[in-house]
Design an enzyme around this catalytic site. Sequence first.
Site, PDB file in Angstrom:
ATOM      1  N   LYS A   1       5.992  -1.155   4.678  1.00 10.12           N
ATOM      2  CA  LYS A   1       6.037  -1.004   6.137  1.00 10.12           C
ATOM      3  C   LYS A   1       7.433  -1.466   6.554  1.00 10.12           C
ATOM      4  O   LYS A   1       7.611  -2.361   7.388  1.00 10.12           O
ATOM      5  CB  LYS A   1       4.913  -1.867   6.758  1.00 10.12           C
ATOM      6  CG  LYS A   1       4.667  -1.630   8.222  1.00 10.12           C
ATOM      7  CD  LYS A   1       4.052  -0.281   8.555  1.00 10.12           C
ATOM      8  CE  LYS A   1       3.897  -0.113  10.054  1.00 10.12           C
ATOM      9  NZ  LYS A   1       3.618   1.261  10.471  1.00 10.12           N
TER      10      LYS A   1
ATOM     11  N   TYR B   1      -1.867 -13.016   0.969  1.00  6.67           N
ATOM     12  CA  TYR B   1      -3.074 -13.720   0.544  1.00  6.67           C
ATOM     13  C   TYR B   1      -2.763 -15.113  -0.016  1.00  6.67           C
ATOM     14  O   TYR B   1      -3.651 -15.945  -0.155  1.00  6.67           O
ATOM     15  CB  TYR B   1      -3.852 -12.913  -0.512  1.00  6.67           C
ATOM     16  CG  TYR B   1      -4.444 -11.617   0.019  1.00  6.67           C
ATOM     17  CD1 TYR B   1      -4.489 -11.353   1.381  1.00  6.67           C
ATOM     18  CD2 TYR B   1      -4.956 -10.671  -0.841  1.00  6.67           C
ATOM     19  CE1 TYR B   1      -5.019 -10.180   1.866  1.00  6.67           C
ATOM     20  CE2 TYR B   1      -5.503  -9.483  -0.361  1.00  6.67           C
ATOM     21  CZ  TYR B   1      -5.526  -9.244   0.993  1.00  6.67           C
ATOM     22  OH  TYR B   1      -6.062  -8.074   1.473  1.00  6.67           O
TER      23      TYR B   1
ATOM     24  N   ASP C   1       0.882   3.365   6.708  1.00  5.63           N
ATOM     25  CA  ASP C   1      -0.026   4.114   7.586  1.00  5.63           C
ATOM     26  C   ASP C   1      -0.058   5.587   7.187  1.00  5.63           C
ATOM     27  O   ASP C   1      -1.121   6.219   7.138  1.00  5.63           O
ATOM     28  CB  ASP C   1       0.349   3.935   9.066  1.00  5.63           C
ATOM     29  CG  ASP C   1       1.844   3.924   9.319  1.00  5.63           C
ATOM     30  OD1 ASP C   1       2.625   3.876   8.349  1.00  5.63           O
ATOM     31  OD2 ASP C   1       2.256   3.966  10.497  1.00  5.63           O
TER      32      ASP C   1
ATOM     33  N   ASP D   1      -9.080   0.685  -2.576  1.00  4.14           N
ATOM     34  CA  ASP D   1     -10.487   0.935  -2.236  1.00  4.14           C
ATOM     35  C   ASP D   1     -10.655   2.320  -1.619  1.00  4.14           C
ATOM     36  O   ASP D   1     -11.610   3.035  -1.916  1.00  4.14           O
ATOM     37  CB  ASP D   1     -10.999  -0.119  -1.240  1.00  4.14           C
ATOM     38  CG  ASP D   1     -11.657  -1.293  -1.961  1.00  4.14           C
ATOM     39  OD1 ASP D   1     -11.304  -1.536  -3.125  1.00  4.14           O
ATOM     40  OD2 ASP D   1     -12.511  -1.964  -1.353  1.00  4.14           O
TER      41      ASP D   1
ATOM     42  N   ASP E   1      -4.757  -3.657  -1.753  1.00  2.20           N
ATOM     43  CA  ASP E   1      -6.182  -3.965  -1.623  1.00  2.20           C
ATOM     44  C   ASP E   1      -6.879  -2.841  -0.863  1.00  2.20           C
ATOM     45  O   ASP E   1      -7.907  -2.289  -1.292  1.00  2.20           O
ATOM     46  CB  ASP E   1      -6.308  -5.298  -0.863  1.00  2.20           C
ATOM     47  CG  ASP E   1      -7.709  -5.867  -0.885  1.00  2.20           C
ATOM     48  OD1 ASP E   1      -8.582  -5.269  -1.526  1.00  2.20           O
ATOM     49  OD2 ASP E   1      -7.928  -6.914  -0.240  1.00  2.20           O
TER      50      ASP E   1
END
Length: 360
Positions: A192, A141, A224, A252, A248
Site C-alpha cells: 500500500k 501483528y 485493494d 484466505d 493473512d
Amino acid sequence: MSKQILILPGDGIGPEIMAEAVKVLELANDKYSLGFELSHDVIGGAAIDKHGVPLADETLARARAADAVLLGAVGGPKWDTIERDIRPERGLLKIRAQLGLFGNLRPAILYPQLAEASSLKAEIVAGLDILIVRELTGGIYFGAPRGVRELENGERQAYDTLPYSETEIRRIARVGFDMARVRGKKLCSVDKANVLASSQLWREVVEQVAKDYPDVELSHMYVDNAAMQLVRAPKQFDVIVTDNLFGDILSDEASMLTGSIGMLPSASLDANNKGMYEPCHGSAPDIAGKGIANPLATILSVSMMLRYSFNLQDAADAIEKAVSLVLDQGLRTGDIWSAGCTKVGTQEMGDAVVAALRNL
Ligand code: NAD
C-alpha cells in the site's frame, strides 16, 4: 547422509490424515531413493495429555534437529477450557516462532476436476495455480508500541505499529523470487505504497532484490486492487509476495477460490528453506474418528516439502500427478464430492494416491 523428517500428527483428524500422508511419503522415499528417516512425536492436545504442555522441550529440540517437520493439525473441544497459555494452538505458535519460520507459503491450486466446487465460475478458476508468500513473523501483528491510551479530551485511543526493517523485507522478497524462479517466473509484490511508509520501504527493497533475479518478471500492485483482481481474474498471478497483514487476508481469500480447505497445503520456511509443512485446515473435531476427512491437503504438503525444502522436483511432481489421477478416477471425499463421483473415506483416498504413485 540421511535427511530427518519429524512427523507431528496432532489432534482430531490429524492422526487420520497423517497416516495417509506418511504412506505416500514412505512410498516416494522407496521409489525415488530419497534417503529420508522419519520419526514421530506429539504436539497440541496430544502433548498436553502426555507432557502437560502443548510443545515439550524435547519435541522442540527434535524439530530443530530435523531437516523438515510435517504437521497434521492441533486443537479440539477437550482442551478448549484449559488455561489460555497452554492451549494446543500455543504449541503451534511456539514451534513456528522458535524455528524462525518467517516465510509462509500458501498455494491456491484448483484441480480442473474440482472447478465446479469453487464459488466462482469454472472458466475463471479452472487451472488456477497461485502461490501466496506471506511474511509471518513481522509487521503490525508484532509491532511495538501498541495499546490503548487516553487522549487529552478523556477519550480512549487504540494504536498499533507497522514496522518492517530492510532485513525483514529483503529475506521475504528473496523467498518470493526463489519461488517464482521454480514456477512461472512472475512475482507480484503487494503493498500500500501510496499511503504507508512501511510499504514505500517494502517496494524500494523489493526493487533492489529484483536485480539479483533478472529471470523473474516483477510487478507491484496495491493491496485493494489485488483483493479485487483475485476474484476478477485470479489466473493473472503466479507468485504474490506480501506482508503479514495483507498476506493473512489475501491468502484466505485465495484459498476460497479453490472450493475446499481439505485440498490446501502450506509451508512455513526459515532462512535456509528448512520448513514446517501442514494442511491449511484445522483438526475438524466434528468429523474426527469417522474416517471421512480429506487427506489430500496433507499429502500435498508432503509434495511441497519435497519441492521447497529438498529441491526434489520430480518426486514432488509425481505426488501431485498421483493426486490428479485419483481425481480423474472420480474418487472424492465428502468435502469435494459432487454428483456422479464416487464417495470414498480417508484411507481409501490415501490408498488410491499410493496406488497411482506406484504405477507412475
Ligand atoms: P477446521 O479447519 O478444523 O474445520 C472447518 C470445517 O472444515 C469443518 O466443518 C471441518 O469438518 C471441515 N474440514 C476441515 N478439514 C477437513 C478435511 N481435511 N476434510 C474434510 N473436511 C474438513 O476449523 P475449525 O472447526 O474452526 O477448528 C477446529 C479446531 O482446529 C479448533 O480447535 C481450532 O483451534 C483448530 N485449528 C487448528 C489449526 C492448525 O492446527 N493449523 C488451524 C485452524 C484451526
